[in-house]
Design an enzyme around this catalytic site. Sequence first.
Site, PDB file in Angstrom:
ATOM      1  N   CYS A 187       0.835  -1.205   0.000  1.00  0.00           N
ATOM      2  CA  CYS A 187       0.000   0.000   0.000  1.00  0.00           C
ATOM      3  C   CYS A 187       0.869   1.255   0.000  1.00  0.00           C
ATOM      4  O   CYS A 187       1.406   1.653   1.039  1.00  0.00           O
ATOM      5  CB  CYS A 187      -0.934  -0.015   1.206  1.00  0.00           C
ATOM      6  SG  CYS A 187      -1.970   1.459   1.307  1.00  0.00           S
ATOM      7  N   CYS A 246      -0.389   4.121   2.185  1.00  0.00           N
ATOM      8  CA  CYS A 246      -0.140   3.912   3.620  1.00  0.00           C
ATOM      9  C   CYS A 246       1.334   4.143   3.956  1.00  0.00           C
ATOM     10  O   CYS A 246       1.652   4.749   4.974  1.00  0.00           O
ATOM     11  CB  CYS A 246      -0.476   2.478   4.042  1.00  0.00           C
ATOM     12  SG  CYS A 246      -1.979   1.814   3.340  1.00  0.00           S
ATOM     13  N   ASP A 247       2.223   3.639   3.133  1.00  0.00           N
ATOM     14  CA  ASP A 247       3.625   3.547   3.549  1.00  0.00           C
ATOM     15  C   ASP A 247       4.610   4.378   2.736  1.00  0.00           C
ATOM     16  O   ASP A 247       5.783   4.469   3.101  1.00  0.00           O
ATOM     17  CB  ASP A 247       4.067   2.067   3.521  1.00  0.00           C
ATOM     18  CG  ASP A 247       3.239   1.222   4.482  1.00  0.00           C
ATOM     19  OD1 ASP A 247       2.871   1.743   5.551  1.00  0.00           O
ATOM     20  OD2 ASP A 247       2.935   0.054   4.162  1.00  0.00           O
TER      21      ASP A 247
END
Length: 329
Positions: free
Chosen positions: A139, A142-143
């Site tokens: 992701c 997300c990261d």
Amino acid sequence: MENKSTERVHCLIIGSGPAGYSAAIYTARANLKPLLYQGIQPGGQLTITTEVENYPGYPNGVQGPEMMVDFEKQAARMGAEIRYGIATKVDFSKRPFKVWIDDEKLIEADSVIIATGATAKWLGLPSEEKLNGYGVSACAVCDGFFFRGKEVAIVGAGDTAAEEALYLSKLCMNVHMLIRRDQMRASQIMQQRIREASNIKIYWNTEVEEIIGDNKVHGVRIKNTKDGKTETIPISGFFVAIGHEPNSGIFKEWLTMDETGYIKTVPGTSKTNIEGVFAAGDVQDKIYRQAVTAAGSGCMAALDAERWLSLQEKVPASAEQQIDLAVIK
Ligand code: NDP
């Protein structure tokens, strides 16, 4: 089997990611006495991520697993009953709906909220598994932030990979995009944007052999399948964007889905084609897939279920009543 292990509930929630727990919080507060089964991966996909920095309300960020423990505690405090168990079979032919847990226990439910999520596909390399959460991620939204100004690689050539590569290109020094064929599956417009991004380098006909690193990612060894040549690219982050699989298999017989198995809902609602059955979170969303959007759709499902149940008390509907499929895109 159906006697002593059969239970009747007003609202059954299947799944324990942000969508399932949010649905549990709202339905519990509405006094629907929800019963939630956590499924194969209690806490869902966030339990395999590290830090979550984009969920509102956590100004200092939070570890994914910790956040899901908070979700669970909040749902339990509101009165939701939370159990470990996997829904293995359903019968939505009439109400009450039937859901079997672990192939033995039968739950009869007046309403069902499906929040079983999706599972990211992985390449299946041992190094990918070892470094998952330590530089390997599925992701970018997300990261990606953790790799600001660094070199990263992304594998995949669909719309998700293209979108994530573009997202990463705005944060990272360079994005090495590893594509297994000599063409991309992504839409033309996305391909054009990829070509126009000056810091995205495409590697065609490329297979990932190994992600290199012990406690964090240092590089990726790739092989060109045309000429057999291998090379190692130094990177700090490795993103896998080769698709997701919605966890919708047991509902196939009953619910309208798209060709890849995402449950279709009436736009702007959580309603499926069967009245009284609602879907929330990633099992019905292949576009946004964020914790916060999943939580929002769990709330929608709870409100839809509550309204629908209260309507049933006033106007009992026929068990076979179906939602007009034409309104489901
Ligand atoms: P897709 O299935 O469309 O694409 C997966 C990609 O991963 C393909 O390029 C595939 O390669 C590649 N791949 C699969 N397995 C491997 C492997 N083992 N090694 C290397 N590469 C691999 O998944 P997406 O998640 O990209 O998209 C799913 C759906 O969601 C699509 O319909 C897409 O259009 C849609 N979507 C729409 C968005 C939007 O509208 N904004 C955003 C994101 C997704 P190959 O091409 O060789 O098979």
